[in-house]
Design a protein around this motif. Structure first.
Motif, short mmCIF file in Angstrom:
data_model
loop_
_atom_site.label_atom_id
_atom_site.label_comp_id
_atom_site.label_asym_id
_atom_site.label_seq_id
_atom_site.Cartn_x
_atom_site.Cartn_y
_atom_site.Cartn_z
N SER A 100 3.51 -82.35 -38.58
CA SER A 100 2.21 -81.83 -38.18
C SER A 100 1.14 -82.48 -39.05
N ARG A 101 -0.13 -82.27 -38.67
CA ARG A 101 -1.21 -82.87 -39.47
C ARG A 101 -1.18 -82.37 -40.91
N ALA A 102 -0.94 -81.08 -41.08
CA ALA A 102 -0.88 -80.52 -42.44
C ALA A 102 0.28 -81.13 -43.22
N GLN A 103 1.42 -81.34 -42.55
CA GLN A 103 2.56 -81.95 -43.23
C GLN A 103 2.28 -83.40 -43.59
N GLN A 104 1.56 -84.12 -42.73
CA GLN A 104 1.21 -85.51 -43.02
C GLN A 104 0.32 -85.58 -44.27
N VAL A 105 -0.67 -84.69 -44.32
CA VAL A 105 -1.57 -84.67 -45.48
C VAL A 105 -0.79 -84.30 -46.74
N GLY A 106 0.04 -83.28 -46.64
CA GLY A 106 0.83 -82.85 -47.79
C GLY A 106 1.77 -83.94 -48.29
N LEU A 107 2.42 -84.65 -47.34
CA LEU A 107 3.33 -85.72 -47.73
C LEU A 107 2.56 -86.87 -48.39
N ALA A 108 1.39 -87.20 -47.86
CA ALA A 108 0.59 -88.28 -48.44
C ALA A 108 0.19 -87.93 -49.88
N ILE A 109 -0.25 -86.71 -50.10
CA ILE A 109 -0.63 -86.28 -51.45
C ILE A 109 0.56 -86.34 -52.39
N PHE A 110 1.71 -85.86 -51.91
CA PHE A 110 2.93 -85.87 -52.75
C PHE A 110 3.31 -87.28 -53.13
N LEU A 111 3.27 -88.21 -52.19
CA LEU A 111 3.66 -89.59 -52.48
C LEU A 111 2.70 -90.26 -53.46
N VAL A 112 1.41 -89.97 -53.31
CA VAL A 112 0.43 -90.53 -54.25
C VAL A 112 0.69 -90.01 -55.66
N VAL A 113 0.90 -88.71 -55.78
CA VAL A 113 1.18 -88.11 -57.09
C VAL A 113 2.48 -88.66 -57.67
N LEU A 114 3.50 -88.81 -56.81
CA LEU A 114 4.80 -89.31 -57.28
C LEU A 114 4.69 -90.74 -57.80
#
Length: 565
Positions: A100-114
């Motif tokens: 979902s859009r929220a999951q896409q945003v959440g995954l993008a933030i997680f990958l950037v932080v990681l």
């Protein structure tokens, strides 16, 4: 006059035509001539007359002709409903969108932080990652062990004695639909017709629907050569995407006439009295039980090491894990075959999600969210265990990818899911459906770390990793593998297959295969999420008849017997 008059066909009535067994053939003055596959009483004639707005003239017509003509005429409607019915009803429950859009945003933030953490604080990030993965691995394993051990104390199977079956009268039995989705199965359709022909159920009340993909002429021709009985109906699934088993089953659900419905795979050989046993089991269950799961076993369990591990796994799952989930009232991911449904409830659930490649697990979660339960009937369906490594990896990668899809779909609105099934059942869903692929993903890295620490003398992992993390990894290896070996050793006891017990020691190696499959599943989730990796059947050198595997699932000596009423 045997062909439907297309000018009289109504899209609004397309499912009524096939489910009620009639179709308009033409006009006779002011009346409409209809072909019917059954005797129509006064009430049925009145309802049909009201639906078409004219008096009737009724003529006999084979149900196969009705289904074939209606499906072909409304092929686009059937194709769209089969592929997108669930998505149109509730997009949030469909795996058509991977994230979902929220999951896409959440995954993008997680990958950037990681990535940033790996660059700036490499070692602490790796340590934290291993620690979190270890906790997930151990939690998921302990959950499965706890549930299965709890289930070993109970006998939840709906036992049906011979007298109850003998008391059933043919005229009182409901119509039963058998759905068999096949694709490129020409080599085994003769066995399929033979196996389903043994079902002990009155032919005029048994509807066997074989679902064949439009381009699969070879299988369709092989079915014709096998001379199936008149109650076998071959339905051509209109071409469309995604080309998956659940999409084909949705077409079958739309044309099914049965009050009850069961799914079998092409190689399945159910016990002849399975349908009657299920009817009796449903009569003893309350209305919340909408699915009865028969047990599965393998006729080629002795073929090689891989088939033995399959047999161990299924024994533990069906005889212990399902019982533990049921007695604790936790969501049950259904098996892909030998599920017996109340057809009306299955339609209420929206059928199967054609975009989910483990549609059975997803359907079990959706059923649980509506307060439905799954029963287990004491009948066995014999299957062919995958005996070749490449086919095994492909099959397991599809199953694991489907668990990933199901976890992502139901994690879109976690608050809604918690509200529907409760916090305890939500955590069960998370540990079983999401925890299983995460556990498998961790097997290869943990094994590699363990082997490296012993095999490379100059590599002192104690200098890089805190002792607590190393102890956690050791616990994962010893306790996690030990518990799963123990569970697999338990598996054969209820089935009396004691010759399988020693093979459970190979479970750590078996998990490495699952781990390889899980990485393939993750890659496919990214690159082709709806791709259905077909499992080739008919590869075994063993024959069903004469196999020395006990098909029965005898009752254990339970410490407690759960009353499901």
């Amino acid at each position: 006059m045997t062909d439907a008059d297309t000018s009289l066909l109504s899209a609004e009535l397309r499912t009524r035509y096939v489910q009620e067994g009639w179709v308009p053939l033409g006009r006779d003055g002011d009346a409409v001539v209809i072909g019917a596959s059954r005797d129509l009483g006064r009430a049925a004639r009145s309802e049909i007359s009201a639906a078409i707005g004219a008096p009737l003239v009724v003529r006999p017509l084979d149900q196969r002709a009705i289904v074939d003509q209606v499906v072909q005429h409304f092929r686009d409607d059937f194709a769209d409903q089969a592929a997108n019915g669930l998505y149109h009803a509730d997009p949030g429950l469909s795996a058509r969108r991977v994230l979902s859009r929220a999951q896409q945003v959440g995954l993008a933030i997680f990958l950037v932080v990681l990535v940033a953490s790996l660059i700036l604080w490499t070692l602490p990030t790796v340590v934290i990652g291993i620690a979190v993965a270890s906790i997930v691995f151990l939690s998921s394993t302990l959950f499965k062990f706890s549930v299965a051990l709890h289930g070993s104390r109970y006998d939840l199977v709906q036992h049906v004695d011979a007298d109850a079956i003998a008391a059933l009268r043919d005229e009182d039995l409901p119509i039963y639909t058998v759905l068999v989705p096949v694709f490129r199965e020409a080599r085994i359709v003769g066995r399929l017709v033979e196996n389903l022909g043994r079902l002990d159920y009155p032919a005029h009340k048994l509807e066997v629907i074989i679902l064949v993909e439009e381009e699969d002429d070879e299988t369709r021709d092989a079915i014709a050569v096998s001379s199936p009985p008149e109650n076998f109906i071959v339905v051509t699934v209109p071409k469309g995407a995604p080309q998956t088993k659940p999409r084909a089953c949705n077409v079958g659900l739309e044309v099914a006439r049965g009050e009850f419905l069961v799914i079998y795979d092409a190689e399945d050989a159910p016990e002849p009295d399975q349908l009657k046993k299920t009817i009796v089991a449903f009569s003893h269950a309350d209305a919340s039980t909408v699915v009865m799961q028969a047990s599965l076993n393998y006729f080629n369990a002795r073929e090689n090491v891989l088939t033995r591990m399959f047999a161990l796994e299924y024994s533990y799952w069906f005889d212990y894990m399902l019982a533990g989930l049921d007695v604790r009232d936790l969501p049950i991911p259904l098996g892909g075959t030998s599920n017996h449904f109340r057809t009306a409830a299955l339609r209420e659930l929206g059928g199967w999600d054609p975009y989910n490649v483990t549609e059975d697990a997803d359907l079990g979660i959706r059923a649980s969210a509506l307060g439905y339960r799954v029963g287990v009937v004491d009948s066995t369906t014999m299957e062919e265990a995958t005996s070749r490594m490449g086919i095994f990896i492909g099959q397991r990668s599809r199953w694991i990818k489907g668990y990933m899809q199901t976890a992502l779909v139901h994690a879109r609105r976690p608050g809604r899911l918690v509200g529907q099934i409760g916090l305890r059942r939500f955590f069960s869903f998370a540990l079983l459906i999401a925890g299983t692929p995460l556990t498998f993903l961790g097997v290869i890295p943990f094994t590699a770390l363990l082997v490296a620490s012993f095999a490379i003398p100059w590599l002192d992992v104690s200098e890089a990793f805190p002792p607590l993390v190393l102890w956690l990894c050791l616990l994962n290896f010893l306790i996690g593998n030990g518990l799963m070996v123990y569970l697999n050793m338990m598996g054969p006891y209820k089935r009396g297959a004691f010759w399988l017990v020693g093979w459970a020691l190979l479970n750590p190696v078996y998990w490495l295969l699952h781990s390889a499959a899980s990485y393939k599943a993750l890659w496919q989730l990214i690159t082709k999420p709806h791709y259905w990796q077909k499992t080739e059947h008919g590869m075994s050198t063993f024959e069903l008849h004469g196999a020395d595997v006990d098909a029965s699932v005898p009752a254990a000596d339970p410490v407690e017997v759960a009353d499901r009423q």
